[in-house]
Design an enzyme around this catalytic site. Sequence first.
Site, PDB file in Angstrom:
ATOM      1  N   LYS A   1       0.830  -1.212   0.000  1.00 36.12           N
ATOM      2  CA  LYS A   1       0.000   0.000   0.000  1.00 36.12           C
ATOM      3  C   LYS A   1       0.868   1.268   0.000  1.00 36.12           C
ATOM      4  O   LYS A   1       2.053   1.231   0.348  1.00 36.12           O
ATOM      5  CB  LYS A   1      -0.922  -0.006   1.230  1.00 36.12           C
ATOM      6  CG  LYS A   1      -1.894  -1.178   1.227  1.00 36.12           C
ATOM      7  CD  LYS A   1      -2.858  -1.110   0.057  1.00 36.12           C
ATOM      8  CE  LYS A   1      -3.984  -2.104   0.146  1.00 36.12           C
ATOM      9  NZ  LYS A   1      -3.772  -3.342  -0.604  1.00 36.12           N
TER      10      LYS A   1
HETATM   11  C1  PLP Z   1      -9.925  -3.247  -1.626  1.00 38.57           C
HETATM   12  C2  PLP Z   1      -9.295  -3.937  -0.460  1.00 38.57           C
HETATM   13  N1  PLP Z   1     -10.002  -4.118   0.671  1.00 38.57           N
HETATM   14  C3  PLP Z   1      -9.476  -4.726   1.739  1.00 38.57           C
HETATM   15  C4  PLP Z   1      -8.187  -5.202   1.732  1.00 38.57           C
HETATM   16  C5  PLP Z   1      -7.659  -5.911   2.942  1.00 38.57           C
HETATM   17  O1  PLP Z   1      -6.553  -5.262   3.486  1.00 38.57           O
HETATM   18  P1  PLP Z   1      -5.616  -6.001   4.531  1.00 38.57           P
HETATM   19  O2  PLP Z   1      -4.673  -6.857   3.791  1.00 38.57           O
HETATM   20  O3  PLP Z   1      -4.927  -4.859   5.255  1.00 38.57           O
HETATM   21  O4  PLP Z   1      -6.502  -6.772   5.457  1.00 38.57           O
HETATM   22  C6  PLP Z   1      -7.394  -5.037   0.604  1.00 38.57           C
HETATM   23  C7  PLP Z   1      -6.022  -5.547   0.585  1.00 38.57           C
HETATM   24  O5  PLP Z   1      -5.306  -5.574  -0.343  1.00 38.57           O
HETATM   25  C8  PLP Z   1      -7.958  -4.392  -0.526  1.00 38.57           C
HETATM   26  O6  PLP Z   1      -7.250  -4.224  -1.647  1.00 38.57           O
END
Ligand code: PLP
Length: 383
Positions: A188
């Site tokens: 990210k």
């Molecule tokens: C659109 C979206 N929502 C939620 C997530 C979940 O994030 P995390 O990996 O921090 O749980 C991601 C992760 O890539 C994502 O791209």
Amino acid sequence: MSAVESLSAVEFYRHSVTESDIQEVTAVLRSVFLTTGPKSAAFEKAFAEYLGVEDVVSVSSCTSALFLSLAALDITAGDEVITTPLTFIATSNAVLHAGATPVFVDVEPDTGNIDVALVKGAINERTKAVIPVHLYGLMADVRTLAETCADAGIDMIEDAAHAAEPIRDGFRPGQKGTAACFSFYATKNLTCGEGGAIATNRRELGERLRRLRQHGMSKGAAERYTSRYQHWDMVELGYKANLSDINAALLVGQLPRLEAQLARREAIARRYEEAFAAIDGISYPIVPAGMRSARHLFTIWVPPQHRDTSLSMLQDKGIGVAVNYRAVHLLSYYRERFGFEPGSFPNAERIGASTITLPLYPSMTEQQVETVIKAVGEVAATW
Ligand SMILES: Cc1ncc(COP(=O)(O)O)c(C=O)c1O
């Protein structure tokens, strides 16, 4: 060594962690307090100021941010939550973990964001919330969605995993929604390897989220151990999803650099757009004029019959690629559990079948950007 390793001309992603960020982390490691404490609190305050919201609660991931937000709004079995099928599975999985049912609506053909015009028609008496995803860093139409939600008496939880930086109609993530959920996962724009946060303008919701991230305890570890021992109570059944100060230390120093990095991301994205507009068979999601995207991911749309071979050819040329995303409702689990068939959400399916994500990060050199463009052009010439 495989062809992919030996020809790694442009990696898919490189983080922008600096020596001073690393020193922030080592300072925490040399201190007594490693878990959620002063660094997490400092990050929460700085991020709330950056977003222009009342409160930020740091958590272990965006997945847990989404889940805790649903839990804090008492969304549970028998409830429905409207969302987009063009997202990472975390969005709809969080709804399933809450015991509720995700109800998909299709996306806009030109941005890939949830089509807010379709949301109203999907609301019924079981609907408790809408989760728009700010795909690739472009905010969904939160102003219209907030009106729709207010009319229906339901909540908006923004999935802002891609979107710390954007502005749409003067609003930032967390300002129109009941809550906005962020990811600090490894790739990210703002990262600490694994981490997340929830932004909200509702103080009482922030307080509940702080309890829920830590077993429903009335006091966090910092309160329990940094002064004289105090008894704590468990006031409700919560979870374990707090962010450690080791992770938070990495975020504190990166936050002030986000704006400068966004300018570099924007410049690379514009160069890509200019170059790919000239290649037959390629299109890409638009960023409408006047909207500020986080430019988290840059994807091109190629003819679906050539997508998988193109992915392979780009990797052979040493270009790191990804797919964001194949439509969630067509993945085996969702098909089997809910009986979805191709044709259910044509825009999401078309994008999911044609998308290729290219490298985009601030430290890319001009030469690397041109290498990617050249490789894409060579691949397109074979279609
Ligand atoms: C659109 C979206 N929502 C939620 C997530 C979940 O994030 P995390 O990996 O921090 O749980 C991601 C992760 O890539 C994502 O791209």
